[in-house]
Scaffold this motif. Structure first.
Motif, PDB file in Angstrom:
ATOM      1  N   PRO A 130      18.789  30.229 -45.760  1.00 42.98           N
ATOM      2  CA  PRO A 130      20.169  29.804 -45.561  1.00 42.98           C
ATOM      3  C   PRO A 130      20.250  28.861 -44.367  1.00 42.98           C
ATOM      4  O   PRO A 130      19.463  28.982 -43.417  1.00 42.98           O
ATOM      5  CB  PRO A 130      20.909  31.109 -45.276  1.00 42.98           C
ATOM      6  CG  PRO A 130      19.872  32.025 -44.727  1.00 42.98           C
ATOM      7  CD  PRO A 130      18.567  31.631 -45.365  1.00 42.98           C
ATOM      8  N   LYS A 131      21.165  27.910 -44.412  1.00 46.91           N
ATOM      9  CA  LYS A 131      21.364  27.044 -43.251  1.00 46.91           C
ATOM     10  C   LYS A 131      21.788  27.920 -42.083  1.00 46.91           C
ATOM     11  O   LYS A 131      22.730  28.714 -42.179  1.00 46.91           O
ATOM     12  CB  LYS A 131      22.416  25.982 -43.544  1.00 46.91           C
ATOM     13  CG  LYS A 131      22.542  24.929 -42.456  1.00 46.91           C
ATOM     14  CD  LYS A 131      23.548  23.843 -42.848  1.00 46.91           C
ATOM     15  CE  LYS A 131      23.006  22.980 -43.971  1.00 46.91           C
ATOM     16  NZ  LYS A 131      23.915  21.834 -44.253  1.00 46.91           N
ATOM     17  N   LEU A 148      27.964  23.954 -40.458  1.00 48.13           N
ATOM     18  CA  LEU A 148      27.921  24.951 -41.516  1.00 48.13           C
ATOM     19  C   LEU A 148      29.142  24.893 -42.422  1.00 48.13           C
ATOM     20  O   LEU A 148      30.219  24.468 -42.016  1.00 48.13           O
ATOM     21  CB  LEU A 148      27.802  26.354 -40.906  1.00 48.13           C
ATOM     22  CG  LEU A 148      26.568  26.609 -40.037  1.00 48.13           C
ATOM     23  CD1 LEU A 148      26.613  28.014 -39.466  1.00 48.13           C
ATOM     24  CD2 LEU A 148      25.285  26.404 -40.830  1.00 48.13           C
ATOM     25  N   THR A 149      28.944  25.334 -43.655  1.00 47.83           N
ATOM     26  CA  THR A 149      30.020  25.432 -44.637  1.00 47.83           C
ATOM     27  C   THR A 149      30.457  26.876 -44.746  1.00 47.83           C
ATOM     28  O   THR A 149      29.614  27.774 -44.863  1.00 47.83           O
ATOM     29  CB  THR A 149      29.543  24.921 -46.008  1.00 47.83           C
ATOM     30  OG1 THR A 149      29.114  23.563 -45.891  1.00 47.83           O
ATOM     31  CG2 THR A 149      30.653  25.015 -47.035  1.00 47.83           C
ATOM     32  N   PHE A 150      31.743  27.113 -44.705  1.00 45.52           N
ATOM     33  CA  PHE A 150      32.263  28.480 -44.802  1.00 45.52           C
ATOM     34  C   PHE A 150      32.284  28.925 -46.261  1.00 45.52           C
ATOM     35  O   PHE A 150      32.404  28.095 -47.165  1.00 45.52           O
ATOM     36  CB  PHE A 150      33.670  28.535 -44.186  1.00 45.52           C
ATOM     37  CG  PHE A 150      33.675  28.376 -42.698  1.00 45.52           C
ATOM     38  CD1 PHE A 150      33.430  29.449 -41.871  1.00 45.52           C
ATOM     39  CD2 PHE A 150      33.900  27.126 -42.134  1.00 45.52           C
ATOM     40  CE1 PHE A 150      33.410  29.292 -40.493  1.00 45.52           C
ATOM     41  CE2 PHE A 150      33.894  26.960 -40.768  1.00 45.52           C
ATOM     42  CZ  PHE A 150      33.653  28.044 -39.940  1.00 45.52           C
ATOM     43  N   VAL A 152      30.656  32.180 -43.730  1.00 44.57           N
ATOM     44  CA  VAL A 152      29.409  32.354 -43.001  1.00 44.57           C
ATOM     45  C   VAL A 152      29.183  33.821 -42.681  1.00 44.57           C
ATOM     46  O   VAL A 152      30.111  34.638 -42.711  1.00 44.57           O
ATOM     47  CB  VAL A 152      29.395  31.538 -41.687  1.00 44.57           C
ATOM     48  CG1 VAL A 152      29.475  30.047 -41.982  1.00 44.57           C
ATOM     49  CG2 VAL A 152      30.521  31.986 -40.753  1.00 44.57           C
ATOM     50  N   GLN A 200      24.883  31.999 -40.268  1.00 45.55           N
ATOM     51  CA  GLN A 200      24.271  31.482 -41.483  1.00 45.55           C
ATOM     52  C   GLN A 200      25.315  31.264 -42.559  1.00 45.55           C
ATOM     53  O   GLN A 200      26.276  32.030 -42.671  1.00 45.55           O
ATOM     54  CB  GLN A 200      23.214  32.469 -42.014  1.00 45.55           C
ATOM     55  CG  GLN A 200      22.045  32.708 -41.091  1.00 45.55           C
ATOM     56  CD  GLN A 200      21.057  33.697 -41.672  1.00 45.55           C
ATOM     57  OE1 GLN A 200      21.431  34.615 -42.395  1.00 45.55           O
ATOM     58  NE2 GLN A 200      19.780  33.526 -41.349  1.00 45.55           N
ATOM     59  N   GLU A 201      25.096  30.225 -43.342  1.00 45.99           N
ATOM     60  CA  GLU A 201      25.938  30.050 -44.511  1.00 45.99           C
ATOM     61  C   GLU A 201      25.719  31.221 -45.463  1.00 45.99           C
ATOM     62  O   GLU A 201      24.587  31.675 -45.660  1.00 45.99           O
ATOM     63  CB  GLU A 201      25.618  28.727 -45.214  1.00 45.99           C
ATOM     64  CG  GLU A 201      26.063  27.516 -44.420  1.00 45.99           C
ATOM     65  CD  GLU A 201      25.860  26.210 -45.162  1.00 45.99           C
ATOM     66  OE1 GLU A 201      26.300  25.179 -44.637  1.00 45.99           O
ATOM     67  OE2 GLU A 201      25.266  26.220 -46.261  1.00 45.99           O
TER      68      GLU A 201
END
Length: 405
Positions: A130-131, A148-150, A152, A200-201
């Motif tokens: 995961p990012k 990051l994209t929510f 998370v 982490q995403e």
């Protein structure tokens, strides 16, 4: 051989005591409390108490060293991160007293405990991750928001950490956030219990893992199971599971990580996976796992193999076990039901199990299912499990009453 099984109130301790005693070993169970469910087993040869490592790590090591030193060649088996970390740090004391350990170098132990390090290692091996961003202060929060994209997941860098005074502290469970405001609020709460937080995403899919016994980075035994119900419906601590053939991709990725760590001893490697997609690495747990009883029932007796590895220096590879064997943690299933009834945790992005459907599933027995702690010929560990749970519940209720004005 004489063996000390630490963390006696863990399911893996009960399974280890039973396995090792049946194998002819003299087994003692240790705990920081006055009693333990593993110590209640009729197969346990004795019990001892040690200081809580989170309060007095040096006292803990001194006590374990004292007991181990009573008979040369005694094997010490820590069952959790809370005891594994101080045992690994102070291994010279135990070894000097004549004790035995089955662990890799402390450098590798510390690395495996560091989730950020493990994510980096997995990425370097070409394994999906995961990012992830590691932050320790508010100034780094902006980078996380922009990168990051929510939703998370926020988790401590390590499950346990060593304090400046040498004691260990439990860092807490993962938390979730759907936006920047929730992420910042959760971070402010978590950073009080850990030195660094990983953000982490969120990775969808089901939790899966690979369980292994390694000798200096070489595979000696393996196991896998499919989770049916987890204690925490967010995906942690299986309450009901069934043995399966290891997934080839999960197996390959896990062995790549354990070989890179030159791992010596037992470990589990966790992933999240959507069918048809590559498994996404989550973390390494370099110790016995809570669902160990299932492996033993299915014919993969990790405690016995580990003892042979310690005593003889090596064991032949064991790669075959019975598939389709199911095992249940009764108290874990009850806790699963409680978690479902309580509702999804704040910020959790997935659908949550239905209450009445879960009640029906938990209350419906399945023929042929083994139990983590209950055995007709050795019933007291199951009783001890519920006694400990009730003690903790009463203690928590009392502390809550004391702080309420």
């Amino acid at each position: 051989m004489r063996i000390l099984v630490l963390d006696g109130n863990q399911n893996q301790a009960v399974a280890s005591v039973r396995s090792l005693a049946k194998g002819g070993h003299e087994v003692l169970s240790g705990e920081s409390l006055s009693w333990s469910k593993a110590g209640l087993s009729r197969l346990c040869g004795g019990t001892f108490r040690y200081p809580d490592p989170s309060i007095d790590a040096l006292g803990f090591i001194a006590r374990v060293t004292e007991i181990a030193g009573q008979k040369s060649g005694t094997l010490v088996l820590p069952m959790t991160e809370k005891t594994t970390l101080p045992v690994s740090i102070h291994r010279d004391m135990l070894l000097k007293a004549g004790g035995r350990l089955v662990l890799p170098s402390h450098t590798h132990v510390a690395r495996a405990f560091n989730k950020d390090e493990m994510v980096r290692l997995a990425s370097s091996l070409g394994i999906a991750i995961p990012k992830t961003i590691a932050i320790s202060n508010q100034e780094q929060m902006g980078e996380a928001r922009e990168t990051l994209t929510f939703p998370v997941v926020l988790k401590p860098r390590s499950s346990v950490e060593t304090r400046s005074n040498g004691n260990v502290r439990i860092s807490g469970r993962p938390r979730y956030a759907r936006n920047g405001e929730e992420m910042q609020a959760v971070f402010q709460e978590m950073i009080h219990n850990c030195s660094q937080v990983l953000i982490q995403e969120f990775v969808d899919g089901e939790g899966t893992g690979y369980f292994a016994l390694m000798r200096e980075g070489e595979l000696r035994a393996e196991f896998a199971h499919r989770r049916i119900r987890d204690v925490h419906p967010t995906g942690s601590g299986s309450a009901l599971r069934v043995s399966i053939e290891p997934d080839p991709e999960v197996r390959e990725a896990s062995l790549a990580i354990l070989q890179a760590l030159h791992w010596h001893g037992v470990a589990m490697v966790e992933f999240r996976q959507i069918p048809g997609r590559p498994p996404v690495f989550m973390e390494v747990n370099g110790r016995f796992w809570n669902s160990l009883p299932l492996a033993c029932y299915a014919g993969m007796d990790f405690p016995a193999l580990l003892a042979r590895l310690a005593e003889e220096g090596d064991v032949e590879p064991h790669l075959q076990f019975r598939k389709g064997v199911s095992c249940r943690w009764l108290l874990g299933d009850f806790r699963h039901l409680m978690e479902v009834w309580r509702g999804a945790p704040a910020g959790y992005p997935r659908s949550y199990p239905g209450r009445f459907r879960t009640l029906l599933a938990v209350m419906t027995p399945v023929a042929g299912t083994f139990h983590d702690n209950f055995q007709w010929q050795d019933p007291l560990p199951e009783l001890g499990d519920w006694m400990q749970f009730l003690e903790q519940a009463v203690r928590k209720a009392r502390s809550h009453i004391l702080v309420v004005p």
